[in-house]
Write an enzyme that holds these catalytic residues in place. Sequence first.
Site, mmCIF file in Angstrom:
data_model
loop_
_atom_site.group_PDB
_atom_site.id
_atom_site.type_symbol
_atom_site.label_atom_id
_atom_site.label_comp_id
_atom_site.label_asym_id
_atom_site.label_seq_id
_atom_site.Cartn_x
_atom_site.Cartn_y
_atom_site.Cartn_z
ATOM 1 N N ARG A 82 -5.032 8.975 4.451
ATOM 2 C CA ARG A 82 -3.844 9.805 4.672
ATOM 3 C C ARG A 82 -3.886 10.474 6.038
ATOM 4 N NH1 ARG A 82 -5.360 13.077 -0.684
ATOM 5 N NH2 ARG A 82 -6.396 11.092 -1.091
ATOM 6 N N LYS A 95 -19.848 8.110 0.746
ATOM 7 C CA LYS A 95 -19.657 7.440 -0.534
ATOM 8 C C LYS A 95 -21.006 7.072 -1.139
ATOM 9 C CE LYS A 95 -15.205 5.132 0.247
ATOM 10 N NZ LYS A 95 -14.457 5.851 -0.813
HETATM 11 N N1 BES Z 1 -10.458 3.763 0.720
HETATM 12 C C1 BES Z 1 -10.619 4.753 -0.274
HETATM 13 C C2 BES Z 1 -9.860 4.421 -1.554
HETATM 14 C C3 BES Z 1 -10.419 3.285 -2.366
HETATM 15 C C4 BES Z 1 -11.415 3.523 -3.286
HETATM 16 C C5 BES Z 1 -9.890 2.033 -2.265
HETATM 17 C C6 BES Z 1 -11.890 2.497 -4.062
HETATM 18 C C7 BES Z 1 -10.369 0.991 -3.045
HETATM 19 C C8 BES Z 1 -11.377 1.235 -3.949
HETATM 20 C C9 BES Z 1 -10.103 6.091 0.234
HETATM 21 O O1 BES Z 1 -10.252 6.332 1.574
HETATM 22 C C10 BES Z 1 -10.884 7.132 -0.498
HETATM 23 O O2 BES Z 1 -12.055 7.206 -0.286
HETATM 24 N N2 BES Z 1 -10.230 7.930 -1.340
HETATM 25 C C11 BES Z 1 -10.871 8.925 -2.097
HETATM 26 C C12 BES Z 1 -9.988 10.132 -2.089
HETATM 27 C C13 BES Z 1 -10.638 11.345 -2.690
HETATM 28 C C14 BES Z 1 -11.765 11.811 -1.783
HETATM 29 C C15 BES Z 1 -9.603 12.402 -2.833
HETATM 30 C C16 BES Z 1 -11.078 8.388 -3.502
HETATM 31 O O3 BES Z 1 -10.202 7.678 -4.005
HETATM 32 O O4 BES Z 1 -12.129 8.638 -4.065
HETATM 33 MN MN MN Z 2 -12.200 7.131 1.975
#
Ligand code: BES
Ligand code: MN
Length: 501
Positions: A358, A284
């Site tokens: 997931r 991230k």
């Molecule tokens: N934990 C995150 C989702 C999230 C993002 C929660 C911001 C709260 C605030 C999840 O694991 C994630 O990183 N999801 C990705 C999915 C994408 C790679 C398809 C996302 O939402 O960017």
């Molecule tokens: Mn994630």
Amino acid sequence: MSAKQNEIKFSIKTEDAGKLRCDCIVVGVHDHRQLTTTGRALDKASGGHLTKILRSGDMNGKSGSTLLLHGIPGLLAPRVLLVGLGKEDEFSEKRYRDVIASAVEALKDTGTEHIAMTLTETQVDNRDVVWNTAQATIVASDVLYRFERMKSKPSDPANLKHISFATSKRQETAANKGLKQGVAVAHGMSLAKDLGNLPSNVCTPSYLADQARQLAKTYAFKCKVMDRAACEKLGMGSFLSVAKGSDKPPAFIELRHEGGKKGDKPVVLVGKAITFDAGGISLKPAADMDEMNYDMSGGGSVLGTFRAIGELGLKLNVVGLIPSCENMPDASANKPGDIVTAMSGLTIEILNTDAEGRLILCDALTYAERFKPAAVVDLATLTGACVIALGHHPSALYANDDKLAQKLEQAADQAWDRVWRMPMWDEYQEQLKSALADVANIGGRAGGSITAACFLSKFTNSYPWAHLDIAGTAYRSGREKKGSTGRPVPLLTQFLINQQG
Ligand code: BES
Ligand code: MN
Ligand code: ZN
């Protein structure tokens, strides 16, 4: 439990307002200086003193405004707090909650130790005293919640220690019912908040497992914690593929509340508990990455809900499943393009290691089959896309069963912990096609929260299932204001209360 630190006492009082023994009575004033019923009684007891003050123009009843008065004649209480309720015909659930919050906010840093609220008598359309009292308890607890475990010097303890709700004798039973429910929900939220707010170097998968064991001890739940080897034996290849990117051992937590009849099908709650989500090799960006300690909020809310149902002694069988690990970019972490085999046998092409929620949930959803559930509800801070779609107000609701979805919508409305139903059409399912494996773990940028739910749906064919994406509702962002909300503990507790039949 840490939540005990600043726990506050709540009670019901049925004395006449003038005779209430407390440090402050809270009284509502509608727009145009209209006192409520209790307000009028107090006014009378004080020989018209309140009316005189209202005429002075210092309080006209604007929603959320407050005026603290001292030394009102004829009352036992030394203070009265007037709180503006706004226009009577515009009064709503939101207003009611806002007004309770303003009152507690106005008093929390005064010398008041014990307050008597008369606001629960205010009529909110389609709501009753049970609802009013439960909501007031929850909102007041929320305003008074503090998280100071990580400060070297905690601030002075709050003066405010006791809130009473003034109620007529006739409504006493209803008020007590609302109080009991509200207190249980508030305690559950407080636990969920504490766990969410703890940093990831403290709140690890093992820490969550210990919390589950403690809850099991207090409320006589059954508790089992599976380590890496036990999960391997079960074939949880997807969950473990995420876990192996971190040196912290994973934990798969199982809690069981056996309040129903033996053989009654349980409701299974599944909570995502990534104690830190760095994204893995699909790392991230740095901005706001600190907030990814909240990525265990689904699991935290399962624990919070268990606290609430343990306290209420619900007559129902409930299972809690919490897959927990970190998502880190270690040497043996998942790499984009890796293909893993889930417990169900499905192979998954991991196109983005940051779509890890997931990957841990799918094995928990397969594991849930063994309980022959009446329903499975999972909750997860699953996608940033959910926050873009719905903002921070409702959680996104997905379901493969309309009846279950309706029950959750109803519970969400009752608990004022709202949800919004989202579609899961076949067209979206197609976005998850993989060239090399059975399914891909991402479906592209468009409809990101929906395709995440579609991914989960591939593991939930054998029971009624619903999924709550709580990425926008489980915590608040911001340098100084960030903090866990304790949602959706209110919704889940209400849903389970209703399920008792
Ligand atoms: N934990 C995150 C989702 C999230 C993002 C929660 C911001 C709260 C605030 C999840 O694991 C994630 O990183 N999801 C990705 C999915 C994408 C790679 C398809 C996302 O939402 O960017
Ligand atoms: Mn994630
Ligand atoms: Zn995540």
